[in-house]
Enzyme design. Sequence first.
Site, mmCIF file in Angstrom:
data_model
loop_
_atom_site.group_PDB
_atom_site.id
_atom_site.type_symbol
_atom_site.label_atom_id
_atom_site.label_comp_id
_atom_site.label_asym_id
_atom_site.label_seq_id
_atom_site.Cartn_x
_atom_site.Cartn_y
_atom_site.Cartn_z
ATOM 1 C CG HIS A 127 35.497 48.851 -30.764
ATOM 2 N ND1 HIS A 127 36.222 49.632 -29.887
ATOM 3 C CD2 HIS A 127 34.211 48.871 -30.310
ATOM 4 C CE1 HIS A 127 35.421 50.088 -28.940
ATOM 5 N NE2 HIS A 127 34.192 49.649 -29.167
ATOM 6 C CG HIS A 141 30.417 51.961 -31.311
ATOM 7 N ND1 HIS A 141 30.662 53.043 -30.489
ATOM 8 C CD2 HIS A 141 30.845 50.868 -30.619
ATOM 9 C CE1 HIS A 141 31.222 52.613 -29.364
ATOM 10 N NE2 HIS A 141 31.334 51.296 -29.417
ATOM 11 C CD GLU A 142 30.535 47.202 -31.332
ATOM 12 O OE1 GLU A 142 31.717 46.852 -31.165
ATOM 13 O OE2 GLU A 142 29.811 47.582 -30.397
ATOM 14 C CG HIS A 193 41.803 51.057 -31.468
ATOM 15 N ND1 HIS A 193 41.296 51.414 -30.243
ATOM 16 C CD2 HIS A 193 43.132 51.357 -31.404
ATOM 17 C CE1 HIS A 193 42.258 51.906 -29.487
ATOM 18 N NE2 HIS A 193 43.387 51.876 -30.170
#
EC number: 3.4.24.16
Length: 704
Positions: free
Chosen positions: A501, A497-498, A504
């Site tokens: 980021h 998940h991290e 992104h």
Amino acid sequence: MIARCFSAVRGLHRVGGSRILFKMTLGREVMSPLQAVSSYTAAGRNVLRWDLSPEQIKTRTEELIAQTKQVYDSVGMLDIKDVTYENCLQALADVEVKYIVERTMLDFPQHVSTDREVRAASTEADKRLSRFDIEMSMREDIFQRIVHLQETCDLEKIKPEARRYLEKSVKMGRRNGLHLPEEVQNEIKSMKKRMSELCIDFNKNLNEDDTFLVFSKAELGALPDDFIDSLEKMDDDKYKITLKYPHYFPVMKKCCIPETRRRMEMAFNTRCKEENTVILQQLLPLRAQVAKLLGYSTHADFVLEMNTAKSTSRVTAFLDDLSQKLKPLGEAEREFILSLKKKECEEKGFEYDGKINAWDLHYYMTQTEELKYSIDQEFIKEYFPIEVVTEGLLNIYQELLGLSFEQVADAHVWNPSVTLYTVKDKATGEVLGQFYLDLYPREGKYNHAACFGLQPGCLLPDGSRMLSVAALVVNFSQPVAGRPSLLRHDEVRTYFHEFGHVMHQICAQTDFARFSGTNVETDFVEVPSQMLENWVWDIDSLRRLSKHYKDGNPIADDLLEKLVASRLVNTGLLTLRQIVLSKVDQSLHTNSSLDAASEYARYCTDILGVAATPGTNMPATFGHLAGGYDGQYYGYLWSEVFSMDMFYSCFKKEGIMNPEVGMKYRNLILRPGGSLDGMDMLQNFLQREPNQKAFLMSRGLQAP
């Protein structure tokens, strides 16, 4: 969680509400005062330094303020009739980049430095700069020139992203109250400064908390030997247990002694209780007062205006509808947990009180997983040594997104355990950015999991592109003698998940720093990272992420199948808890006079069906309330509607490692950063309006 670390574009990961957005930006024609210190803004370089002393942090903070104010003053003194796009808006945007990079070096160390004095100096720098941000964001002279530019500029002759920048600048000026009388502006400014300091202190208190409990081996019943061996032993043959995640969750999930779990849960949810309760009692009314002065009914209405949800009524309807749909599932899960508790109490001679206590929840949810799916996370984690998981994760992301990662030798980092990687486009070899991995807990370190944007990937005044830089900061268990750090499957999910980021942040290619990386709507920012969590529930991906730490053997296929099947275990209660937190957040930001602890207790009983422990105040430990998610915690569930729709309609349908779909995702979702609205990016990717069907399926529910 995305820790929003760009002062000019952020809100945190991060610590975000403690950041006041640098609403107005700075300028090109007045660059001369900054030339002496702007060499580090050269294209293609990571220019961040992590060796500044407390004295240097203080000195550079004052220098940055003086230099930046000089730029603002120069732009503010432009004759209104002489204002052009180049000497006003573009000038402001150019200087903003320098400010962001320098500010990062001054305020990020508070989250990661091993030196308490450096952390303290960094925190003070953050406070000082946040006050300055507010001063500059409320410069009416700058606002007047930007409004004049919007009224007189030929908008068709500037690029769409520049037009968006202009529109957002005017919008932010109005949201700062610059159209209001001077006395109202001053009142807002004063309250904003106080709010900023309160947010910074709230998270500092949590980061610096060093509470620990002491237990005998008998009191740690059923915890595995490797966990016990990793603990610090006290003089009286007892063991020191901190409230950091690598200690807290193993105890809550596996310790069979109810009193031990009760003490841990009580301590965990009374962290910083006194000081942070006082902060919330000051912060919430201040937010409400500012919103009222700006013409909004509540603080929640104020923040939601800029999100995809747009209104509190839509958020309330979404949460209430989901809560009702999950109610039968939650009741069934609670009944099963109670049956497990009753049986265990009878077998072990414990008193059975006929209810699920807060300290029972993690323990019996873990038992549910083990009984229904034969999943033992303590056994499974032996197949997830951190080196293997990291290699597999990096390989999957490289293959999926058309990238290549190279570890930087002898990198300049803030701790010897931190590593640095360079990211290149695989097809062209173009360097896109760099990321740090900071994986293990330390004293004073940010104690959750988050991605910090450190250097924006945007255009520089000469047209070249600045290297985007991010840091992934988590707290996995430390390696111990003869045994590497081993991750539970939920930690592998957090890692994915991290890192979503991080991608992104790195893959966004915008013109302006304000739109770089994860600077999208708060209720959209989790979409890309949540979508990528799906890979840790795919058997082929799990094979790439796992290998037994002793002999290198793979996980047996039948165990992988059980692990994937366990995705829906406890999903009712887990989602209901997210709804509780979202409702508490909404309540506190629509009625600031409510007592936070009482409101949390009410929703725990009404929605989750598990009472909060009397004497605790979970909201005082809830970093999101002071970390950029104020009035917006619902965004985690809201975002999942979009992330699941993307995954099931495209990746699941066409192959989750399909490079064409991966590049489509990179180009349409990651690359635009915040230069487009989140809903526009989503519709470009889906080629239709999003719907809830995949999201409801992921929760074990049928779509209507």
